[in-house]
Design an enzyme around this catalytic site. Structure first.
Site, PDB file in Angstrom:
ATOM      1  N   ARG A  56       4.931  17.479  -3.067  1.00 26.97           N
ATOM      2  CA  ARG A  56       3.671  16.731  -3.064  1.00 26.97           C
ATOM      3  C   ARG A  56       2.470  17.583  -2.651  1.00 26.97           C
ATOM      4  O   ARG A  56       1.452  17.640  -3.347  1.00 26.97           O
ATOM      5  CB  ARG A  56       3.770  15.531  -2.088  1.00 26.97           C
ATOM      6  N   THR A  57       2.580  18.237  -1.487  1.00 31.02           N
ATOM      7  CA  THR A  57       1.406  18.904  -0.922  1.00 31.02           C
ATOM      8  C   THR A  57       0.959  20.067  -1.798  1.00 31.02           C
ATOM      9  O   THR A  57      -0.226  20.221  -2.107  1.00 31.02           O
ATOM     10  CB  THR A  57       1.732  19.394   0.506  1.00 31.02           C
ATOM     11  N   LYS A  84      10.395  41.088   2.036  1.00 29.46           N
ATOM     12  CA  LYS A  84      10.777  42.513   2.151  1.00 29.46           C
ATOM     13  C   LYS A  84      10.464  43.054   3.534  1.00 29.46           C
ATOM     14  O   LYS A  84      10.441  44.271   3.745  1.00 29.46           O
ATOM     15  CB  LYS A  84       9.999  43.340   1.129  1.00 29.46           C
ATOM     16  N   ARG A 106       1.402  26.560   4.273  1.00 32.01           N
ATOM     17  CA  ARG A 106       2.481  25.819   4.943  1.00 32.01           C
ATOM     18  C   ARG A 106       3.433  26.829   5.547  1.00 32.01           C
ATOM     19  O   ARG A 106       3.808  27.820   4.890  1.00 32.01           O
ATOM     20  CB  ARG A 106       3.223  24.917   3.959  1.00 32.01           C
ATOM     21  N   HIS A 134       0.193  18.037  10.211  1.00 31.82           N
ATOM     22  CA  HIS A 134       0.077  18.000   8.749  1.00 31.82           C
ATOM     23  C   HIS A 134      -1.186  17.182   8.465  1.00 31.82           C
ATOM     24  O   HIS A 134      -1.130  16.009   8.094  1.00 31.82           O
ATOM     25  CB  HIS A 134       1.326  17.333   8.164  1.00 31.82           C
TER      26      HIS A 134
END
Ligand code: CP
Length: 306
Positions: A56-57, A84, A106, A134
């Protein structure tokens, strides 16, 4: 340094209200007309940097930026050089050197965007940091509640589930408390630490789901975050029998109660299919409002009008 959006906690009630009001201008019109396209951020570049899974986000930030005329690029943890061994600070500085106008981020670590914002001359928008905040989820949740009419003041909002691991619950608590809502946090004792009652005014805690739902205007279910639980989690059926939302529970709430869930939903663990797909459910309205809210947030951050 430009101001991004790291959380709800530090915003004033007026700042939150401004975003909620502006989002209305970006909501789709009636009769299925869809989201309008604007030219407000033409020539701006938004980097979406997701170190955790998201449907969704991530998608709605991308759509929101494009609807405002901005260009976007998406990077996931697997596709970045963090895989890496590059440090997060070096990754962010590398991306910043390419002169994006904002970074949507995120990360699984609470506080990661706040830490990086100290080193970066680009606004960061927090798309969920660990168990902390959030912010755009709480904003879209508030927009969805308000779309049903009335105000947030005095509303009884029951937030139920794995509260301790829920950044959605935490951001919603901060937002709802600013507007004078009565907030009931409910879940198993092991997922409901007593300190949560202190993070904002107007919070009560209960482990009794029926008590939480009694007279509720809004029932907000939050997901059991298996990925963040160190101890052995509850079996799904046991959890559902104590904290799963079923049709019979809705009779305890106000007659026009709405049921919310930020998603992804786990049917049969925290919510029954009958409730998720019922007339009382606004889960897909939340998803739709995610675009309008993220358009309002991107405009605010990128146009520098705070
Ligand atoms: N609500 C929410 O944050 O969903 P995603 O994890 O799919 O972005």
């Amino acid at each position: 340094m430009r101001e991004g959006l790291l959380g709800i906690e530090k915003l004033t009630r007026e700042e939150v209200q401004t975003i909620l009001d502006r989002a209305r201008d970006f909501q789709p019109g009636p009769n299925g007309s869809g989201f309008k396209k604007f030219d407000l951020l033409r020539g701006r570049m938004v980097v979406n940097l997701f170190f955790e899974a998201s449907t969704r986000t991530r998608t709605s930030f991308e759509i929101a930026a494009k609807r405002l005329g901005a260009d976007t690029i998406g990077i996931t943890a697997q596709a970045s050089s963090v895989s890496k061994g590059e440090s997060l600070v070096d990754t962010l500085n590398t991306l910043a050197a390419m002169r994006p106008d904002a970074i949507v981020m995120r990360h699984a670590a609470s506080g990661a965007p706040h830490f990086l914002q100290r080193y970066l001359d680009k606004p960061i928008i927090n798309a969920g940091d660990g168990t902390h905040e959030h912010p755009t989820q709480a904003l879209l949740d508030a927009r969805t509640i308000l779309d049903r009419g009335g105000s947030l003041e005095g509303l009884r909002v029951a937030i139920i589930g794995d509260i301790v691991h829920s950044r959605v619950a935490r951001s919603n608590v901060h937002l709802l408390a600013k507007f004078g809502a009565d907030i009931v946090l409910c879940g198993p004792a092991s997922l409901l630490p007593a300190e949560l009652a202190q993070i904002a005014p107007g919070i009560t805690l209960t482990t009794d789901m029926r008590q939480a739902i009694a007279d509720a205007d809004v029932i907000m279910m939050v997901r059991v975050q298996l990925e963040r639980q160190q101890d052995s989690p509850f079996p799904a059926s046991e959890y559902f029998s104590f904290y799963g939302l079923r049709l019979e529970h809705l009779e305890l709430a106000k007659p026009n109660v709405i049921v919310m869930h930020p998603g992804p939903i786990n049917r049969g663990r925290e919510i029954s299919s009958e409730v998720a797909d019922s007339q009382r459910s606004v889960i897909l309205n939340q998803v739709e409002n995610g675009i309008a809210i993220r358009m309002a947030v991107l405009e605010r951050v990128l146009s520098g009008c705070h």
